[in-house]
Design an enzyme around this catalytic site. Sequence first.
Site, PDB file in Angstrom:
ATOM      1  N   TRP A 478     -18.326 -54.445   0.186  1.00 22.65           N
ATOM      2  CA  TRP A 478     -18.258 -53.735   1.468  1.00 22.65           C
ATOM      3  C   TRP A 478     -19.557 -53.801   2.274  1.00 22.65           C
ATOM      4  O   TRP A 478     -19.674 -53.120   3.285  1.00 22.65           O
ATOM      5  CB  TRP A 478     -17.907 -52.273   1.197  1.00 22.65           C
ATOM      6  CG  TRP A 478     -16.662 -52.126   0.387  1.00 22.65           C
ATOM      7  CD1 TRP A 478     -15.376 -52.082   0.860  1.00 22.65           C
ATOM      8  CD2 TRP A 478     -16.572 -52.038  -1.041  1.00 22.65           C
ATOM      9  NE1 TRP A 478     -14.498 -51.963  -0.187  1.00 22.65           N
ATOM     10  CE2 TRP A 478     -15.191 -51.928  -1.381  1.00 22.65           C
ATOM     11  CE3 TRP A 478     -17.499 -52.041  -2.081  1.00 22.65           C
ATOM     12  CZ2 TRP A 478     -14.737 -51.831  -2.682  1.00 22.65           C
ATOM     13  CZ3 TRP A 478     -17.057 -51.950  -3.396  1.00 22.65           C
ATOM     14  CH2 TRP A 478     -15.681 -51.844  -3.687  1.00 22.65           C
ATOM     15  N   ASP A 479     -20.540 -54.578   1.823  1.00 23.32           N
ATOM     16  CA  ASP A 479     -21.844 -54.631   2.504  1.00 23.32           C
ATOM     17  C   ASP A 479     -22.535 -53.272   2.462  1.00 23.32           C
ATOM     18  O   ASP A 479     -23.141 -52.834   3.430  1.00 23.32           O
ATOM     19  CB  ASP A 479     -21.673 -55.111   3.950  1.00 23.32           C
ATOM     20  CG  ASP A 479     -23.003 -55.392   4.642  1.00 23.32           C
ATOM     21  OD1 ASP A 479     -24.019 -55.541   3.941  1.00 23.32           O
ATOM     22  OD2 ASP A 479     -23.030 -55.447   5.882  1.00 23.32           O
ATOM     23  N   MET A 480     -22.450 -52.615   1.311  1.00 23.86           N
ATOM     24  CA  MET A 480     -23.086 -51.313   1.150  1.00 23.86           C
ATOM     25  C   MET A 480     -24.480 -51.468   0.539  1.00 23.86           C
ATOM     26  O   MET A 480     -24.794 -50.892  -0.512  1.00 23.86           O
ATOM     27  CB  MET A 480     -22.209 -50.401   0.287  1.00 23.86           C
ATOM     28  CG  MET A 480     -20.917 -49.977   0.957  1.00 23.86           C
ATOM     29  SD  MET A 480     -21.251 -49.011   2.451  1.00 23.86           S
ATOM     30  CE  MET A 480     -19.588 -48.706   3.032  1.00 23.86           C
ATOM     31  N   LYS A 506     -25.666 -46.188   2.393  1.00 28.07           N
ATOM     32  CA  LYS A 506     -24.716 -46.364   3.489  1.00 28.07           C
ATOM     33  C   LYS A 506     -23.463 -45.515   3.300  1.00 28.07           C
ATOM     34  O   LYS A 506     -22.840 -45.096   4.275  1.00 28.07           O
ATOM     35  CB  LYS A 506     -24.324 -47.839   3.613  1.00 28.07           C
ATOM     36  CG  LYS A 506     -25.380 -48.720   4.257  1.00 28.07           C
ATOM     37  CD  LYS A 506     -24.834 -50.119   4.466  1.00 28.07           C
ATOM     38  CE  LYS A 506     -25.835 -51.005   5.179  1.00 28.07           C
ATOM     39  NZ  LYS A 506     -25.300 -52.370   5.420  1.00 28.07           N
ATOM     40  N   ASN A 597     -19.807 -50.294   7.053  1.00 30.29           N
ATOM     41  CA  ASN A 597     -21.098 -50.858   6.659  1.00 30.29           C
ATOM     42  C   ASN A 597     -22.210 -50.546   7.649  1.00 30.29           C
ATOM     43  O   ASN A 597     -23.374 -50.852   7.390  1.00 30.29           O
ATOM     44  CB  ASN A 597     -20.979 -52.370   6.455  1.00 30.29           C
ATOM     45  CG  ASN A 597     -20.797 -53.120   7.760  1.00 30.29           C
ATOM     46  OD1 ASN A 597     -20.134 -52.648   8.675  1.00 30.29           O
ATOM     47  ND2 ASN A 597     -21.380 -54.295   7.849  1.00 30.29           N
TER      48      ASN A 597
END
Length: 796
Positions: A478-480, A506, A597
């Site tokens: 998740w682009d965390m 995030k 994100n």
Amino acid sequence: MAVFTGWILVLIGLALTGGGGWLAVLGGSWYYLLAGLGFLLTGALMVLRRPGALWIYALLILGTGLWSVWEVGLDWWALMPRGVVIVAIGLWLMTPWVTRDLNASGRQPWGLAAGPVAVMVVAAGALALTAVLGPDPNGVRGELPTARAPQPAQSSQSNIPDGDWHAYGRTGFGQRYSPLDQITPDNADRLEPIWTYHTGDLRGEGDPVETTYEVTPLKIDNTLYLCTPHHWVIALDADSGEEIWKFDPQIDKDISRQHQTCRGLSYFDGHQQAEPLAPGEDSAVAASGERDSSAYPTCQRRLFLPTGDARLIALDPETGERCAGFGDNGSVNLWANMPHQQDGFYYSTSPPVVTEDYVIIGGAVNDNVSTREPSGVIRAYDVDTGELVWNWDPGNPEQTDPIAAGETYSASTPNSWSVSSVDEALGLIYLPMGNQVPDQWGKDRTTESAPFSSSIVALDIDTGELRWVFQTVHNDLWDMDVPAQPSLMNLDTDDGSVPVLVAPTKQGDIYVLDRRNGEPVLPVSEDKAPESLGYQPVADTQPSSSLSLNPPPLEGRDMWGATLFDQLICRIQFQRLNYQGRYTPPSEQGSLIYPGNFGVFNWGALAVDPERQVAFTTPAYLAFVSTLIPRQDDTSNYVSDAKPGLNENYGAPYAVSLKPFLSPLGLPCQQPPWGYVAGLDLRSGEVVWKHRNGTVRDQSPLPLPFKMGVPDLGGPIVTAGGVAFMSGTIDYYVRAYDVTTGEQLWEDRLPAGGQATPMTYLDSEGRQRLLVVAGGHGSLGTKAGDAIIAYGLKDD
């Protein structure tokens, strides 16, 4: 007019009945279907000129009011889209132009016919007034403790004068806390601009869309130092704002980069040994840091600048000249030993960590472009010579000796693009790590690097050896990234004072860890996560902190819009998307990712008061939609040609569309607030107060100062005077807040977006100043500028 109005209501009824029926079939609310039938019946009766149309419409208003309060309570901004169109139509139906046509037979006076609608409109108005004047149903009211617990001096901050700001977070501890106390809740409203400086580095045509000012200036002695998006370094007089010198590293502006920014510089204050030894006299002594600073007649103090073309440059703070003894004529090439070299695909956007002996730096790689990216290696260079001392490669974490000539680091490993913290007394540097690229495809990640993705890593300052790692997301899809600099402090616990780091994420969790070993000080649990959708494996559980500003899961009732109609479309979209709560995996169907994100927290981090042991935070809430798009092959650009803005992910089986969850009018589909300020008691682990923050003045067609609570990008600072400052909201203001209660004390209009973290300092006459950077943010679309503004107390 009644007949014409009736046909309009029939059309509205058809739209609501069709859309509402679709929503009901998808499992959503039945209200829109029933409301559509109400519009149809009202419209049909008006076409027939029957006064009973107004009774039907009055029932529609009543039903809408009862349903709205049942769904969202007395929240004005949630009630508004549900009722504004219906009430506005009700006001029109009360006019004589409509009612006289309904009473052509004279059987009923128009005023009596409009009576039911008038009663319901008045009731709706009373409901709206109650919602507006009542307390914020989304807020939390309380007071943070004011008692102070004096903290022992720490090695990385004890030698910094109270009126200076020597690092991005003021010290290597990254607290964003100033011991200055001249500005207080009692006088903050007296702040006014003292001087303004324009850098001249303005966003122009052909610049990458991400060109943005994110810099927090340094203040050393009586000089301010800052960098601009194109990595100019500028020295200013702290009293007057007059330019002292400017350095331009001449980076190539034609190279496209994902983020054209510079968050700040790093400062080396010179070696502090009383009896320095000449370099080379004894290798063990040299390695210990006992250098002979007299061997370097210039540049005993240094500024370190990371550039957009992957260089690390050392400058003399007195003159702005390169420090010739560092690297190759003052510069180190960060492309050295990198795999997959391509201009613009690797560079450092954040200032490095500087210790007595080393300058330690990570870097940013381009997200979601390819499976073949440069390395996320962390490197330590000799602070005097620029010689590589150690390197920690997440793909080869056991080998930290300097890499041999001709060899390359591991490709596509997790990187540390944000700001790190350091505790020289413990001998540890703390790295917030990003996710391994591509962000939404995790099937092919290596066992060596996977544990470091989206984690906090502690390395030995002298050797680069791993001391501990704490992962905040398992197999992140998740682009965390861990996006922010951890804040270091001592925390009073039942077991005594514990050296901790406070790390915001995030997803809204705030981890409080013992920085000696990475063990949680506030409880952390492993919670069951949504199951795989068949595209790629997912983790069975995900960590969750007991101290969290993670929002509750979204429901249909949380969908929003400017009107009933786009709200209905948002509810239909919500029902069609795959959504299982936090950590819903990406899918071809489209998955709702919330928080998105953009982050509850991003690189702006939070600010802590180490004596009161509290934190001032600025959480934001925006949902995103992540959609996997099958790729034809590893090389074609068909996705970008067809749908600009998609993430290609060359080498992966899917490209990814990742975009905000918006209504057809371009508004967030989730109801406000979208941004808050919040106060945390770090000893108890409680959110003590939380208030919506910021207006939509600069994001709406009309300059309406509605305080709906908007996102921010840029961090806060706190002071010993009990005042916090921030300027990062998407409206163009700098604001002051009472740290104890969170109440806003003061604001001032900025000439551009202020998406940077402010700082505060003392001028040469001992007066406290607030410094704000207003240059705008490319990806947020805030107004561009180049202003550096100093504020002081009126008549001070």
